[in-house]
Design an enzyme around this catalytic site. Sequence first.
Site, PDB file in Angstrom:
ATOM      1  N   GLY A  40      -8.366 -32.024 -20.826  1.00 39.37           N
ATOM      2  CA  GLY A  40      -9.569 -30.786 -20.296  1.00 39.37           C
ATOM      3  C   GLY A  40     -10.452 -31.023 -21.116  1.00 39.37           C
ATOM      4  CB  SER A  41     -13.031 -28.031 -21.334  1.00 35.91           C
ATOM      5  OG  SER A  41     -13.104 -28.188 -19.901  1.00 35.91           O
ATOM      6  CB  THR A  42      -9.494 -29.945 -25.857  1.00 29.50           C
ATOM      7  OG1 THR A  42      -9.115 -31.075 -25.565  1.00 29.50           O
ATOM      8  CG2 THR A  42      -9.085 -28.568 -25.677  1.00 29.50           C
TER       9      THR A  42
END
Length: 663
Positions: free
Chosen positions: A295-297
Amino acid sequence: MDKPNAGSFQNTRYWICCAFLRIVVVAAFILIIGKAFYLQVVEHPVWLERSRAQAEAKLNVPSYRGSIYDNRGRLMAFSVPQASLFADGKYVKDPKRAASRLAPIIGEPVDGLEERLASERRFIWIKRQLTDQQAMAVESLKESGLYTTNEYRRFYPFRQVAGQVLGFVGLDGKGLEGVEKAYDSLLAGKDIVKDCLRDGLRRGLWLRNSPPPEPGEDSGLRLTLDAYLQYVSETELEKGVTKYNAKAGEVVIVDPRTFEILAMANWPLFDPNHSGKKNAHLWRNRTITDSFEPGSTFKVFLVTAALEEGAIKTSERIFCENGKFRVASHTINDVHPYGWLTIPEVIKFSSNIAASKIALGLGSEKYANYIHSFGFGVATGISLPGEAKGLVRPWEKWRPMDLAATGFGQAIGVTALQLTMAVASIANGGVYGQPLIAKQVVDSEGEPVRQFTGTATRRIIQKKTAEKIRDMMQSVTEEGGTGIQAAPPGYSAAGKTGTAQVLDPETGRYATNKFTSIFTGYIPASDPRLVMTVVIHEPHGAIYGGVVAGPIFRSIAAKALPYLGVFPSSEHPESSPGLRLVSRTNDGESGPGRIPHSVDRVDQSGVVPDVTGLSLKLALLKLAPFGVRTEFTGSGKVIMQQPSGGTPLRPDTVVELVLNENN
């Protein structure tokens, strides 16, 4: 002519018999001498060997499996003698009677026992690793043909703490999972062969001045894991998973300076003392075997690559299309609609649209090269079995949408360990290293024999780039950021949240009700001591990484940092008195909890203050002016201290505190 004299005839016959007897005796004597010569000279080696075979024996003295310690010398696995039951079929007189008496003790059916006991084989395993009560009950039966012998059973005193990491051994003592399997040849040891005499029943005979040798331990292993940090990680992880009724979860903690794994937690938990087949689904160390979309990591690595390549500047602004952006036939959405965002704001507010534009501007080949440099798509090289490589498709096959989606962490698979090591390379200024799980080979006394060290394998980015990313990641945990719940009071943290959809294996599409919540980062931001990743699979009630995983990061860090001697900056600035928190290892040296600065001010009252009943933080602050070293175990309030309050101070005083949460 005179007739023969009868007496003369008898006399002659007598002398003939005597002569014959003499010849027989001499011949017999010669035969005896010859046989003796033959046996004692010609066949001497043969009979000597037979004599030795009857009177002497070679005894295999087992070297039982080596112990496993944590990084501070706490025993995490060791071997204990355990009785096992076997039968000699030749001496079992009444198999039916023996089976009926034995069955209720060892919990096995009578018919199966009777069949085995009726065998004529000289050695038959009946039940291995009896409990102490079972062994005593079997001995009390006094059944002929039943015997017990000691084997060594593996015992894990901390039960489920680091269960999946430690792994377990089989009945034959061979490592089957985890550290036990990875270092099986080192831990197994080697049997020692000893000469001994034996009696007519082939039992060993030992002289008073030469008692029978005892089984011993060859070599053991000290891990980089810290049992306390592991326990805290598992406890806080379980709380988070339970709160959100999640499917599973992982936590990985790494020291970015040494690449040492300090904790590797999995939920559901697993107790290696009970490693039966019914628990097989719990054996897996998910931190290295299971991959997920980050995801956004992953935006952290995208922006890092773009900055390093000069494709963007921190002052640049990107238009985020007010929440909707078309790439080919696909629409990319932001959770909150944004207009123009600077690069730091892209990280802080986690815009998918901005990440897509940055990825498309950087290009597939360059971006893919950085992805591989950060350790994704390949095994980290940690010395544990079953590590997955994750999933990174060849960049040549990426369509524009694949490139855009990879920018915000879709269409790619990573493990929790891979993600943690990649963040560690930013935390330490841009250097990637191979993670370390084993610290030392130790002898039977726990003393180090051989050292393992973490290896820095390559520089990925410049230090100045890492510092820019640190500032952006720190803003994530500050007011307005998506990870504001991740920073414990008094500490600065750098991190990134992630909320990834989960692919439905049946439809091949993203499920609308399944998510992975992630928070990864390091703390303190300016001088990282811990890099940590928290992953929660399929939570319910909340899904966002900052809400679900962030608080777990905060709770673990809040307990871990004081334990390591790193205190909240608002209450313990660097210029304050030199309180040192030390945990001594078995070799008497200071462990990693030392704060290496000298005592600036020491209270002159001359006695140890009483800190019972205080919280750890207040106790440490009260002890600070006295310049003493402090050790503690547990959490909560101080229930016991040694030396007690009022004891005269000495220059080398070490105050030991015992804490309990129930007080």
